[in-house]
Write an enzyme that holds these catalytic residues in place. Structure first.
Site, PDB file in Angstrom:
ATOM      1  N   PRO A  64     -27.416 -13.247  48.709  1.00 23.33           N
ATOM      2  CA  PRO A  64     -26.999 -12.038  49.431  1.00 23.33           C
ATOM      3  C   PRO A  64     -25.501 -11.785  49.294  1.00 23.33           C
ATOM      4  O   PRO A  64     -25.043 -10.660  49.493  1.00 23.33           O
ATOM      5  CB  PRO A  64     -27.345 -12.337  50.895  1.00 23.33           C
ATOM      6  CG  PRO A  64     -28.271 -13.484  50.875  1.00 23.33           C
ATOM      7  CD  PRO A  64     -28.034 -14.236  49.603  1.00 23.33           C
ATOM      8  N   GLU A  81     -31.189 -22.327  53.655  1.00 21.80           N
ATOM      9  CA  GLU A  81     -30.040 -21.505  54.066  1.00 21.80           C
ATOM     10  C   GLU A  81     -29.174 -21.127  52.868  1.00 21.80           C
ATOM     11  O   GLU A  81     -28.082 -20.570  53.029  1.00 21.80           O
ATOM     12  CB  GLU A  81     -29.199 -22.238  55.127  1.00 21.80           C
ATOM     13  CG  GLU A  81     -29.816 -22.254  56.511  1.00 21.80           C
ATOM     14  CD  GLU A  81     -30.209 -20.861  57.010  1.00 21.80           C
ATOM     15  OE1 GLU A  81     -29.409 -19.924  56.877  1.00 21.80           O
ATOM     16  OE2 GLU A  81     -31.334 -20.720  57.513  1.00 21.80           O
ATOM     17  N   ARG A 126     -38.630  -3.557  31.618  1.00 19.91           N
ATOM     18  CA  ARG A 126     -39.019  -2.194  31.205  1.00 19.91           C
ATOM     19  C   ARG A 126     -37.942  -1.497  30.382  1.00 19.91           C
ATOM     20  O   ARG A 126     -38.191  -0.465  29.775  1.00 19.91           O
ATOM     21  CB  ARG A 126     -39.447  -1.359  32.416  1.00 19.91           C
ATOM     22  CG  ARG A 126     -38.374  -1.081  33.419  1.00 19.91           C
ATOM     23  CD  ARG A 126     -38.977  -0.561  34.717  1.00 19.91           C
ATOM     24  NE  ARG A 126     -39.673   0.705  34.572  1.00 19.91           N
ATOM     25  CZ  ARG A 126     -39.065   1.876  34.404  1.00 19.91           C
ATOM     26  NH1 ARG A 126     -37.754   1.936  34.361  1.00 19.91           N
ATOM     27  NH2 ARG A 126     -39.763   2.986  34.279  1.00 19.91           N
ATOM     28  N   ASP A 146     -35.150   8.005  33.918  1.00 24.02           N
ATOM     29  CA  ASP A 146     -35.318   7.426  35.247  1.00 24.02           C
ATOM     30  C   ASP A 146     -34.114   7.673  36.140  1.00 24.02           C
ATOM     31  O   ASP A 146     -33.005   7.892  35.655  1.00 24.02           O
ATOM     32  CB  ASP A 146     -35.504   5.899  35.138  1.00 24.02           C
ATOM     33  CG  ASP A 146     -36.949   5.528  34.896  1.00 24.02           C
ATOM     34  OD1 ASP A 146     -37.819   6.350  35.177  1.00 24.02           O
ATOM     35  OD2 ASP A 146     -37.183   4.402  34.415  1.00 24.02           O
TER      36      ASP A 146
HETATM   37  N1  SAM Z   1     -27.918 -18.122  54.641  1.00 22.19           N
HETATM   38  C1  SAM Z   1     -27.957 -17.137  53.591  1.00 22.19           C
HETATM   39  C2  SAM Z   1     -27.118 -15.946  54.005  1.00 22.19           C
HETATM   40  O1  SAM Z   1     -27.116 -15.603  55.186  1.00 22.19           O
HETATM   41  O2  SAM Z   1     -26.500 -15.326  53.119  1.00 22.19           O
HETATM   42  C3  SAM Z   1     -29.368 -16.664  53.320  1.00 22.19           C
HETATM   43  C4  SAM Z   1     -30.192 -17.641  52.604  1.00 22.19           C
HETATM   44  S1  SAM Z   1     -31.772 -17.010  52.184  1.00 22.19           S
HETATM   45  C5  SAM Z   1     -32.708 -17.380  53.593  1.00 22.19           C
HETATM   46  C6  SAM Z   1     -32.392 -18.104  50.960  1.00 22.19           C
HETATM   47  C7  SAM Z   1     -32.236 -17.641  49.529  1.00 22.19           C
HETATM   48  O3  SAM Z   1     -32.888 -16.387  49.360  1.00 22.19           O
HETATM   49  C8  SAM Z   1     -30.822 -17.411  49.045  1.00 22.19           C
HETATM   50  O4  SAM Z   1     -30.199 -18.600  48.631  1.00 22.19           O
HETATM   51  C9  SAM Z   1     -31.034 -16.461  47.873  1.00 22.19           C
HETATM   52  O5  SAM Z   1     -31.366 -17.150  46.691  1.00 22.19           O
HETATM   53  C10 SAM Z   1     -32.238 -15.658  48.331  1.00 22.19           C
HETATM   54  N2  SAM Z   1     -31.864 -14.330  48.875  1.00 22.19           N
HETATM   55  C11 SAM Z   1     -31.980 -13.916  50.154  1.00 22.19           C
HETATM   56  N3  SAM Z   1     -31.575 -12.653  50.283  1.00 22.19           N
HETATM   57  C12 SAM Z   1     -31.193 -12.233  49.077  1.00 22.19           C
HETATM   58  C13 SAM Z   1     -30.669 -11.020  48.574  1.00 22.19           C
HETATM   59  N4  SAM Z   1     -30.445  -9.979  49.361  1.00 22.19           N
HETATM   60  N5  SAM Z   1     -30.390 -10.933  47.256  1.00 22.19           N
HETATM   61  C14 SAM Z   1     -30.614 -11.977  46.414  1.00 22.19           C
HETATM   62  N6  SAM Z   1     -31.101 -13.172  46.842  1.00 22.19           N
HETATM   63  C15 SAM Z   1     -31.385 -13.305  48.153  1.00 22.19           C
END
Ligand code: SAM
Length: 221
Positions: A89, A116, A153, A168
Site C-alpha cells: 500500500p 502486516e 492484455r 481503452d
Molecule cells: N500493514 C500494512 C499497511 O498498513 O500498509 C498492510 C499489510 S497488508 C494486510 C498485507 C499485504 O497485502 C501487503 O504486504 C501487500 O503485499 C498487500 N497489499 C495490501 N494492500 C495493498 C495495496 N493497496 N496495494 C498493493 N498491495 C497491497
C-alpha cells in the site's frame, strides 16, 4: 516472450484466473510464461517459518527478510533481467501507463506480502514498489493478479483487435472510454443515441470524443 514470476505464500490463488479467458489463451499461444514461486520453500527452519513479530511491539507478524530475499534471488537467477515489483500500500499507484511500461521489460516478478507486510529492509532488494490503490488488501495476491491481467492484455498479439487496448480508458492522456451501446435499440424505454445509428462516422467520432471528455471531466470534479 514475456516472463512473469510471482513470489507468494499462496501460489494456488492464481490457478483459476490464469486458466481462463485472455490470460489462458495468452499463455497457451506462447505470449508469456507465468511461474509461481513459493516463498516458504526458502525458509530454513523445520517449521518453514516466513514471519516473525515486529521489533518495538505492535500487532501482527511481518514477512521475515531471509526467505523473501532468497526467493527474490532465485527469481533473478531464473530470469536475470526481470523487473522485481513489491506490492505494498505504500508504493506508487498502479496506472495504465505503468502497465504499458512493464510490457517493455523482458519480464516482471511480483512480490506478494501477507500479515502486516514486509520487514522494511526487503525494499532494498526490489526495483519498484507499487500500490493498487488507497485501501488495504489482506495480501499482495489480488494486487499482483490485477497487475498481471492489465499487463497481459497489452502484450503484442494478445488481444484479437490491438485497437481495443489503444482505445481503452486512460490510454490517451488519462481520458476515459466513451459510452458503448449494443442491441436492442431500445431497452426498458432507454434508446441508443441516434447519432450511433446514423452511419455517419465523422459525426460518431465527434460524439464519442465529446462524451469521453465529458465523463473524464466529471470524474475530476
Ligand atoms: N500493514 C500494512 C499497511 O498498513 O500498509 C498492510 C499489510 S497488508 C494486510 C498485507 C499485504 O497485502 C501487503 O504486504 C501487500 O503485499 C498487500 N497489499 C495490501 N494492500 C495493498 C495495496 N493497496 N496495494 C498493493 N498491495 C497491497
Amino acid at each position: 516472450m514475456f516472463h512473469t514470476q510471482v513470489l507468494t505464500l499462496f501460489p494456488e490463488f492464481f490457478d483459476s484466473p490464469l486458466s481462463c479467458s485472455i490470460p489462458k489463451r495468452a499463455i497457451e499461444a506462447g505470449h508469456l510464461t507465468a511461474e509461481m514461486i513459493q516463498i516458504r520453500d526458502f525458509a530454513t527452519d523445520k517449521h518453514r517459518t516466513v514471519d516473525d513479530s515486529p521489533y518495538g511491539g505492535g500487532p501482527g507478524m511481518l514477512m521475515k527478510p531471509g526467505p523473501v530475499v532468497d526467493s527474490i534471488r532465485a527469481a533473478r537467477e531464473k530470469q536475470p533481467d526481470t523487473h522485481v515489483v513489491m506490492l505494498t500500500p505504500s508504493g506508487m499507484p498502479f496506472t495504465q501507463a505503468k502497465a504499458l511500461e512493464f510490457t517493455k521489460k523482458p519480464g516482471i516478478t511480483l512480490l506478494c506480502g501477507r500479515y502486516e507486510g514486509f520487514d522494511e529492509r526487503i525494499c532494498d532488494y526490489v526495483d519498484e514498489e507499487i500500490s493498487l490503490g488507497d485501501y488495504v488488501l489482506s495480501g499482495g495476491e489480488p494486487a499482483a493478479l490485477s497487475v498481471l491481467d492489465a499487463v497481459i492484455r497489452l502484450l503484442p498479439g494478445v488481444l484479437g483487435s490491438p485497437e481495443s487496448a489503444v482505445l481503452d480508458s486512460f490510454t490517451e492522456d488519462g481520458i476515459l472510454d466513451w459510452p458503448h451501446y449494443t442491441r436492442p435499440v431500445e431497452f426498458e424505454g432507454k434508446a441508443v443515441p441516434k447519432v450511433l445509428l446514423s452511419g455517419n462516422h465523422a459525426k460518431i467520432d465527434v460524439w464519442r470524443k465529446e462524451k469521453a471528455l465529458e465523463r473524464s471531466n466529471k470524474r475530476k470534479d
